[in-house]
Write an enzyme that holds these catalytic residues in place. Structure first.
Site, PDB file in Angstrom:
ATOM      1  N   ARG A 147       0.834  -1.208   0.000  1.00  0.00           N
ATOM      2  CA  ARG A 147       0.000   0.000   0.000  1.00  0.00           C
ATOM      3  C   ARG A 147       0.873   1.265   0.000  1.00  0.00           C
ATOM      4  NH1 ARG A 147      -0.482   4.662   2.892  1.00  0.00           N
ATOM      5  NH2 ARG A 147      -0.040   3.505   4.792  1.00  0.00           N
ATOM      6  N   ASP A 148       1.563   1.515   1.102  1.00  0.00           N
ATOM      7  CA  ASP A 148       2.345   2.760   1.195  1.00  0.00           C
ATOM      8  C   ASP A 148       3.498   2.725   0.188  1.00  0.00           C
ATOM      9  OD1 ASP A 148       3.637   5.108   2.088  1.00  0.00           O
ATOM     10  OD2 ASP A 148       3.152   4.705   4.170  1.00  0.00           O
ATOM     11  N   CYS A 160       3.844   9.487   0.378  1.00  0.00           N
ATOM     12  CA  CYS A 160       2.443   9.830   0.174  1.00  0.00           C
ATOM     13  C   CYS A 160       2.361  10.844  -0.959  1.00  0.00           C
ATOM     14  CB  CYS A 160       1.870  10.431   1.461  1.00  0.00           C
ATOM     15  SG  CYS A 160       0.201  11.026   1.246  1.00  0.00           S
TER      16      CYS A 160
HETATM   17  P1  HMG Z   1     -13.415  14.082  -2.318  1.00  0.00           P
HETATM   18  O1  HMG Z   1     -13.115  14.439  -3.740  1.00  0.00           O
HETATM   19  O2  HMG Z   1     -13.583  15.198  -1.339  1.00  0.00           O
HETATM   20  O3  HMG Z   1     -14.609  13.034  -2.218  1.00  0.00           O
HETATM   21  O4  HMG Z   1     -12.234  13.145  -1.818  1.00  0.00           O
HETATM   22  P2  HMG Z   1     -16.164  13.149  -2.373  1.00  0.00           P
HETATM   23  O5  HMG Z   1     -16.760  12.444  -1.192  1.00  0.00           O
HETATM   24  O6  HMG Z   1     -16.579  14.560  -2.668  1.00  0.00           O
HETATM   25  O7  HMG Z   1     -16.416  12.252  -3.672  1.00  0.00           O
HETATM   26  C1  HMG Z   1     -15.881  12.625  -4.939  1.00  0.00           C
HETATM   27  C2  HMG Z   1     -15.892  11.411  -5.846  1.00  0.00           C
HETATM   28  O8  HMG Z   1     -15.041  10.390  -5.306  1.00  0.00           O
HETATM   29  C3  HMG Z   1     -17.260  10.766  -5.989  1.00  0.00           C
HETATM   30  O9  HMG Z   1     -17.309  10.174  -7.283  1.00  0.00           O
HETATM   31  C4  HMG Z   1     -17.223   9.654  -4.979  1.00  0.00           C
HETATM   32  O10 HMG Z   1     -18.102   8.585  -5.254  1.00  0.00           O
HETATM   33  C5  HMG Z   1     -15.781   9.182  -5.106  1.00  0.00           C
HETATM   34  P3  HMG Z   1     -17.968  10.936  -8.541  1.00  0.00           P
HETATM   35  O11 HMG Z   1     -19.388  11.194  -8.090  1.00  0.00           O
HETATM   36  O12 HMG Z   1     -17.167  12.208  -8.737  1.00  0.00           O
HETATM   37  O13 HMG Z   1     -17.806   9.963  -9.641  1.00  0.00           O
HETATM   38  N1  HMG Z   1     -15.285   8.529  -3.882  1.00  0.00           N
HETATM   39  C6  HMG Z   1     -14.759   7.302  -3.868  1.00  0.00           C
HETATM   40  N2  HMG Z   1     -14.532   6.396  -4.840  1.00  0.00           N
HETATM   41  C7  HMG Z   1     -13.976   5.221  -4.456  1.00  0.00           C
HETATM   42  N3  HMG Z   1     -13.629   4.924  -3.175  1.00  0.00           N
HETATM   43  C8  HMG Z   1     -13.841   5.817  -2.201  1.00  0.00           C
HETATM   44  C9  HMG Z   1     -14.427   7.057  -2.530  1.00  0.00           C
HETATM   45  N4  HMG Z   1     -14.766   8.121  -1.801  1.00  0.00           N
HETATM   46  C10 HMG Z   1     -15.299   9.020  -2.640  1.00  0.00           C
HETATM   47  N5  HMG Z   1     -13.489   5.515  -0.940  1.00  0.00           N
HETATM   48  C11 HMG Z   1     -11.440  11.358  -0.452  1.00  0.00           C
HETATM   49  C12 HMG Z   1     -12.207  12.656  -0.488  1.00  0.00           C
HETATM   50  C13 HMG Z   1     -11.182  11.023   1.004  1.00  0.00           C
HETATM   51  C14 HMG Z   1     -12.252  10.259  -1.114  1.00  0.00           C
HETATM   52  C15 HMG Z   1     -10.099  11.562  -1.230  1.00  0.00           C
HETATM   53  O14 HMG Z   1      -9.468  12.685  -0.737  1.00  0.00           O
HETATM   54  C16 HMG Z   1      -9.159  10.377  -1.125  1.00  0.00           C
HETATM   55  O15 HMG Z   1      -9.467   9.300  -1.610  1.00  0.00           O
HETATM   56  N6  HMG Z   1      -7.971  10.582  -0.485  1.00  0.00           N
HETATM   57  C17 HMG Z   1      -7.025   9.506  -0.287  1.00  0.00           C
HETATM   58  C18 HMG Z   1      -5.619  10.041  -0.359  1.00  0.00           C
HETATM   59  C19 HMG Z   1      -4.652   8.942  -0.034  1.00  0.00           C
HETATM   60  O16 HMG Z   1      -4.923   7.759  -0.236  1.00  0.00           O
HETATM   61  N7  HMG Z   1      -3.457   9.312   0.488  1.00  0.00           N
HETATM   62  C20 HMG Z   1      -2.454   8.347   0.830  1.00  0.00           C
HETATM   63  C21 HMG Z   1      -2.796   7.527   2.041  1.00  0.00           C
HETATM   64  S1  HMG Z   1      -2.491   8.354   3.580  1.00  0.00           S
HETATM   65  C22 HMG Z   1      -0.794   8.121   3.836  1.00  0.00           C
HETATM   66  O17 HMG Z   1      -0.090   7.692   2.975  1.00  0.00           O
HETATM   67  C23 HMG Z   1      -0.239   8.380   5.213  1.00  0.00           C
HETATM   68  C24 HMG Z   1       0.034   7.079   6.008  1.00  0.00           C
HETATM   69  O18 HMG Z   1       0.932   6.225   5.301  1.00  0.00           O
HETATM   70  C25 HMG Z   1       0.618   7.412   7.381  1.00  0.00           C
HETATM   71  C26 HMG Z   1       1.809   8.393   7.289  1.00  0.00           C
HETATM   72  O19 HMG Z   1       2.784   8.097   6.588  1.00  0.00           O
HETATM   73  O20 HMG Z   1       1.701   9.441   7.939  1.00  0.00           O
HETATM   74  C27 HMG Z   1      -1.271   6.296   6.235  1.00  0.00           C
HETATM   75 MG    MG Z   2       3.074   6.424   5.297  1.00  0.00          MG
END
Ligand code: HMG
Ligand code: MG
Length: 292
Positions: A12-13, A237
């Site tokens: 994943r990460d 990320c």
């Molecule tokens: P948004 O654009 O504000 O979402 O994103 P929304 O609720 O307004 O929906 C927009 C569209 O996205 C809609 O589709 C939804 O259905 C769809 P449309 O009507 O436009 O066709 N949608 C989804 N589709 C599939 N799966 C879903 C989903 N949710 C909405 N779950 C949202 C908000 C949270 C979805 C977006 O910002 C997002 O997906 N962010 C994820 C970013 C990410 O994955 N970052 C990396 C992971 S975190 C990390 O790496 C840190 C960590 O490792 C720890 C560390 O290192 O600190 C964990």
């Molecule tokens: Mg991370």
């Protein structure tokens, strides 16, 4: 019994920040190679918006394709109830929600404030409890935020406590951009440990400053026994510019075992997965600026 639990987050990460799309079959083969190496937990993918993280758009196909080892829990990220429902439909039995200790990162990463993210997680945690799915929580930017700068340890404690109150069984503390040092990590832990016991905390240290292994040892001194790492040291990320990889699993296991800690990880089997991931990301230096 292992003394230290290594939570493998490479699929994943490690992959989410890769710019060229990795074939689904290769992701499945990587997870299957890891499954035989002794991990109890493997974070396999993310059920996030495919527009936000195109690399993991094949999350359901990956989950459907892996050969499940009954000794392994295959977990996935879910940012909201939609992600949770997709994850459960794909057969995931542990999900992770992810919050941040800084507003800047929260907005860039999940498009809402920290308080809004906690509200968003509530129905997810309720649904998870009803279907017996374990939920892990992440707090990102526990030391420094790429947008807001230094982070107050009190904010980390506050968000971590909110995740525990929602029902997360454990909170993984993310040094997202690898800015932490043993002293800043211990200062942050001093604060978090005032309200959450060490057995409910994990360390998730990116290795930008080459301090991740030292940060693990500093956390061990404070009682933590679970650490996230990524095979081959990949990771980052897409919404944290400059973040390098997670601490490399092989290096971490080696350092721990040399210091007398047991991890239960088979380094020979792990090296098979390392070779696979290197082949997948050939040419990737893992030190490029992450895209925004
Ligand atoms: P948004 O654009 O504000 O979402 O994103 P929304 O609720 O307004 O929906 C927009 C569209 O996205 C809609 O589709 C939804 O259905 C769809 P449309 O009507 O436009 O066709 N949608 C989804 N589709 C599939 N799966 C879903 C989903 N949710 C909405 N779950 C949202 C908000 C949270 C979805 C977006 O910002 C997002 O997906 N962010 C994820 C970013 C990410 O994955 N970052 C990396 C992971 S975190 C990390 O790496 C840190 C960590 O490792 C720890 C560390 O290192 O600190 C964990
Ligand atoms: Mg991370």
């Amino acid at each position: 019994m292992s003394d230290v639990l290594i939570y493998e987050v490479g699929p994943r990460d490690g992959l989410q920040n890769e710019k060229s799309i990795i074939p689904t079959d290769a992701k499945i083969a990587l997870i299957d190679a890891l499954s035989g190496a002794g991990f109890k937990k493997i974070e396999a993918t993310s059920f996030v918006s495919p527009k936000w993280v195109p690399q993991l758009a094949d999350a359901a196909e990956v989950m459907a394709g892996i050969t499940r080892n009954p000794a392994v829990t295959y977990a996935a990220l879910a940012p909201n109830i939609k992600g949770f429902e997709r994850a459960v439909a794909a057969g995931v039995t542990e999900v992770a929600v992810f919050a941040a200790a800084s507003e800047g990162f929260s907005h860039k990463n999940i498009n809402c404030s920290v308080a809004e993210s906690i509200e968003r997680f509530k129905p997810l945690l309720q649904a998870a409890s009803a279907s017996n799915i374990a939920v892990r929580g992440y707090v990102s930017c526990v030391v420094e935020c790429p947008y807001d700068g230094a982070v107050n340890p009190e904010s980390v404690k506050d968000v971590a406590q909110q995740l525990i109150d929602l029902g997360c069984y454990e909170v993984s503390l993310g040094d997202t951009i690898g800015a932490g040092t043993p002293s800043s990590i211990q200062k942050m832990l001093d604060s978090v440990l005032q309200s959450i016991p060490a057995c409910k905390l994990a360390g998730h240290f990116h290795d930008t400053g080459n301090q991740a292994i030292d940060n693990v040892f500093a956390s061990l001194e404070m009682g933590l026994r679970t650490f996230d790492s990524a095979v081959g040291g990949l990771g980052g990320c897409p919404y944290a510019p400059g973040a390098k990889g997670n601490v490399a699993t092989g290096e971490l296991v080696d350092a721990l075992e040399k210091s007398g800690w047991q991890t239960g990880i088979d380094l020979r089997q792990l090296s098979v997965a390392e070779q696979q991931i290197r082949a997948l990301v050939t040419g990737h230096t893992n030190d490029q600026e992450a895209v925004q």
